[in-house]
Design a protein around this motif. Structure first.
Motif, PDB file in Angstrom:
ATOM      1  N   UNK A  69       0.831  -1.208   0.000  1.00 36.97           N
ATOM      2  CA  UNK A  69       0.000   0.000   0.000  1.00 36.97           C
ATOM      3  C   UNK A  69       0.863   1.254   0.000  1.00 36.97           C
ATOM      4  N   UNK A  70       1.850   1.269   0.837  1.00 35.85           N
ATOM      5  CA  UNK A  70       2.714   2.448   0.972  1.00 35.85           C
ATOM      6  C   UNK A  70       3.468   2.749  -0.327  1.00 35.85           C
ATOM      7  N   UNK A  71       3.864   1.712  -1.042  1.00 35.73           N
ATOM      8  CA  UNK A  71       4.680   1.900  -2.242  1.00 35.73           C
ATOM      9  C   UNK A  71       3.880   1.907  -3.535  1.00 35.73           C
ATOM     10  N   UNK A  72       2.580   1.932  -3.419  1.00 34.70           N
ATOM     11  CA  UNK A  72       1.743   2.036  -4.615  1.00 34.70           C
ATOM     12  C   UNK A  72       1.091   3.410  -4.609  1.00 34.70           C
ATOM     13  N   UNK A  73       1.815   4.370  -5.110  1.00 37.11           N
ATOM     14  CA  UNK A  73       1.373   5.757  -5.053  1.00 37.11           C
ATOM     15  C   UNK A  73       0.044   5.980  -5.769  1.00 37.11           C
ATOM     16  N   UNK A  74      -0.193   5.211  -6.824  1.00 39.71           N
ATOM     17  CA  UNK A  74      -1.430   5.410  -7.579  1.00 39.71           C
ATOM     18  C   UNK A  74      -2.672   4.974  -6.800  1.00 39.71           C
ATOM     19  N   UNK A  77      -3.902   8.379  -5.337  1.00 40.01           N
ATOM     20  CA  UNK A  77      -4.266   9.469  -6.247  1.00 40.01           C
ATOM     21  C   UNK A  77      -5.769   9.760  -6.287  1.00 40.01           C
ATOM     22  N   UNK A  78      -6.645   8.764  -6.443  1.00 39.78           N
ATOM     23  CA  UNK A  78      -8.086   9.089  -6.487  1.00 39.78           C
ATOM     24  C   UNK A  78      -8.573   9.777  -5.211  1.00 39.78           C
ATOM     25  N   UNK A  94       1.495  21.171  -3.640  1.00 42.82           N
ATOM     26  CA  UNK A  94       2.241  19.980  -3.208  1.00 42.82           C
ATOM     27  C   UNK A  94       2.700  19.147  -4.395  1.00 42.82           C
ATOM     28  N   UNK A  95       1.870  19.081  -5.442  1.00 41.03           N
ATOM     29  CA  UNK A  95       2.277  18.361  -6.655  1.00 41.03           C
ATOM     30  C   UNK A  95       3.496  19.030  -7.287  1.00 41.03           C
ATOM     31  N   UNK A 101       1.587  11.132  -3.977  1.00 41.76           N
ATOM     32  CA  UNK A 101       0.152  11.248  -3.726  1.00 41.76           C
ATOM     33  C   UNK A 101      -0.171  10.899  -2.279  1.00 41.76           C
ATOM     34  N   UNK A 102       0.512   9.903  -1.741  1.00 40.83           N
ATOM     35  CA  UNK A 102       0.267   9.496  -0.358  1.00 40.83           C
ATOM     36  C   UNK A 102       0.613  10.627   0.606  1.00 40.83           C
ATOM     37  N   UNK A 103       1.749  11.265   0.388  1.00 40.95           N
ATOM     38  CA  UNK A 103       2.170  12.361   1.257  1.00 40.95           C
ATOM     39  C   UNK A 103       1.240  13.565   1.088  1.00 40.95           C
TER      40      UNK A 103
END
Length: 155
Positions: A69-74, A77-78, A94-95, A101-103
């Motif tokens: 979960x932590x390493x799947x940034x996508x 995103x939603x 931030x982008x 996206x997680x951060x």
């Protein structure tokens, strides 16, 4: 001397037994862990069906889930785009700064909830800071307070 030798052999055999028990336990846990069994695309599809709270809880279930979960940034995103409906400027900034996206979600989720309450007029009738609900407030910058003030003036 022979007694020591027997003790050492007994201790070695008990270590081997413990190691085999640990290995067997790890094997069973691995067989029950779909993250380790399924292809990453399928795991992603499963996790992508979760809401923010469930996704955070799932990341605490075990190390492999946390890692996936932590390493799947996508996955995040939603949820970020949903928060962006309220905190567009903050998310866009931030982008531009290169946050994941997680951060971005971690930085803006609580703020978006409080900001939404302000913008929707929930606190329009509050006459002093003493009347504000202390637990749900969140520090906001001058631009955000400007947006809130404009919304109040339009009411």
């Amino acid at each position: 001397m022979q007694k020591n030798s027997k003790r050492n052999n007994n201790s070695r055999s008990s270590d081997i037994d413990l190691n085999s028990v640990d290995a067997e336990k790890a094997k069973k846990e691995s067989q029950n862990n779909f993250v380790e069994l399924l292809p990453p695309e399928v795991t992603f599809k499963i996790f992508s069906q979760l809401d923010i709270r469930s996704l955070c809880r799932a990341s605490m279930a075990c190390r492999s889930w946390n890692y996936a979960i932590r390493n799947s940034d996508s996955l995040w995103k939603p949820h970020c785009l949903t928060v962006r409906a309220v905190c567009q400027r903050e998310i866009d900034d931030d982008q531009k700064r290169g946050y994941s996206w997680r951060v971005i979600l971690l930085r803006n989720y609580q703020k978006s909830k409080v900001k939404y309450e302000w913008l929707s007029g929930r606190y329009s009738n509050i006459c002093s800071s003493v009347s504000l609900p202390e637990k749900i407030m969140y520090p906001m910058d001058a631009d955000t307070w400007g947006e809130i003030l404009e919304a109040e003036l339009e009411r």
